[in-house]
Enzyme design. Structure first.
Site, PDB file in Angstrom:
ATOM      1  N   LYS A 134       2.147 -23.167 -36.056  1.00 61.90           N
ATOM      2  CA  LYS A 134       1.387 -23.282 -34.803  1.00 61.90           C
ATOM      3  C   LYS A 134      -0.086 -23.263 -35.142  1.00 61.90           C
ATOM      4  O   LYS A 134      -0.594 -22.256 -35.657  1.00 61.90           O
ATOM      5  CB  LYS A 134       1.751 -22.106 -33.880  1.00 61.90           C
ATOM      6  CG  LYS A 134       0.943 -22.011 -32.584  1.00 61.90           C
ATOM      7  CD  LYS A 134       1.470 -20.863 -31.731  1.00 61.90           C
ATOM      8  CE  LYS A 134       0.555 -20.473 -30.584  1.00 61.90           C
ATOM      9  NZ  LYS A 134       0.499 -21.464 -29.513  1.00 61.90           N
ATOM     10  N   THR A 158      -3.804 -23.479 -29.748  1.00 55.94           N
ATOM     11  CA  THR A 158      -3.412 -22.732 -28.561  1.00 55.94           C
ATOM     12  C   THR A 158      -4.113 -23.365 -27.373  1.00 55.94           C
ATOM     13  O   THR A 158      -5.262 -23.803 -27.486  1.00 55.94           O
ATOM     14  CB  THR A 158      -3.743 -21.229 -28.702  1.00 55.94           C
ATOM     15  OG1 THR A 158      -3.287 -20.536 -27.535  1.00 55.94           O
ATOM     16  CG2 THR A 158      -5.213 -20.971 -28.918  1.00 55.94           C
ATOM     17  N   GLU A 217       1.995 -27.044 -31.619  1.00 56.76           N
ATOM     18  CA  GLU A 217       2.457 -25.758 -31.065  1.00 56.76           C
ATOM     19  C   GLU A 217       3.849 -25.411 -31.594  1.00 56.76           C
ATOM     20  O   GLU A 217       4.444 -24.413 -31.190  1.00 56.76           O
ATOM     21  CB  GLU A 217       2.511 -25.819 -29.538  1.00 56.76           C
ATOM     22  CG  GLU A 217       1.162 -25.908 -28.863  1.00 56.76           C
ATOM     23  CD  GLU A 217       0.656 -24.552 -28.382  1.00 56.76           C
ATOM     24  OE1 GLU A 217       1.222 -23.515 -28.794  1.00 56.76           O
ATOM     25  OE2 GLU A 217      -0.301 -24.542 -27.587  1.00 56.76           O
TER      26      GLU A 217
END
Ligand SMILES: CC(=O)Nc1cc[nH]c(=O)n1
Length: 115
Positions: free
Chosen positions: A25, A28, A78
């Site tokens: 990931k 954000t 993500e």
């Protein structure tokens, strides 16, 4: 200049911790209130649930993105599918169209100690 308070820390849900630490990931998506960071800034990262520090990140870039314009590329960054990402963001920020993509890398996973 945009208003708002510069963030000095950031929190993530515990369920994202391993994906962040592994590098799976790398972005954000946040609301405006949590968008006030700048490229090069180093931020301590804690869990949302317990406020437990687990790494520091370096901000690479901050880019506005609309919920309706999310793509498979955002989802891949993500570590999700696009339907999953849409559902997750809709749960965290119900009805919010204007998001901000913060791209980051992990720079430290060990609490530093003096001596
Ligand atoms: C705690 C919290 O809001 N966590 C979020 C929100 C959006 N994206 C994300 O990766 N984590």
């Amino acid at each position: 200049m945009g208003g708002g308070h510069l963030l000095t820390k950031i929190t993530f849900f515990e369920r994202f911790e391993q994906d962040i630490l592994s590098g799976a990931k790398t972005i954000t998506l946040r609301d405006e209130a949590e968008s006030h960071v700048f490229a090069g800034q180093i931020l301590p990262v804690s869990t949302f649930e317990a406020d437990r520090w687990f790494c520091d990140i370096k901000v690479i870039e901050v880019v506005p993105v609309l919920f309706s314009a999310l793509t498979e590329q955002h989802a891949a960054q993500e570590n999700m599918t696009l339907p999953e990402l849409r559902r997750v963001i809709q749960e965290i920020y119900p009805g919010l169209e204007q998001l901000f993509q913060i791209r980051f890398c992990v720079v430290n996973t060990r609490a530093h100690s003096i001596n």
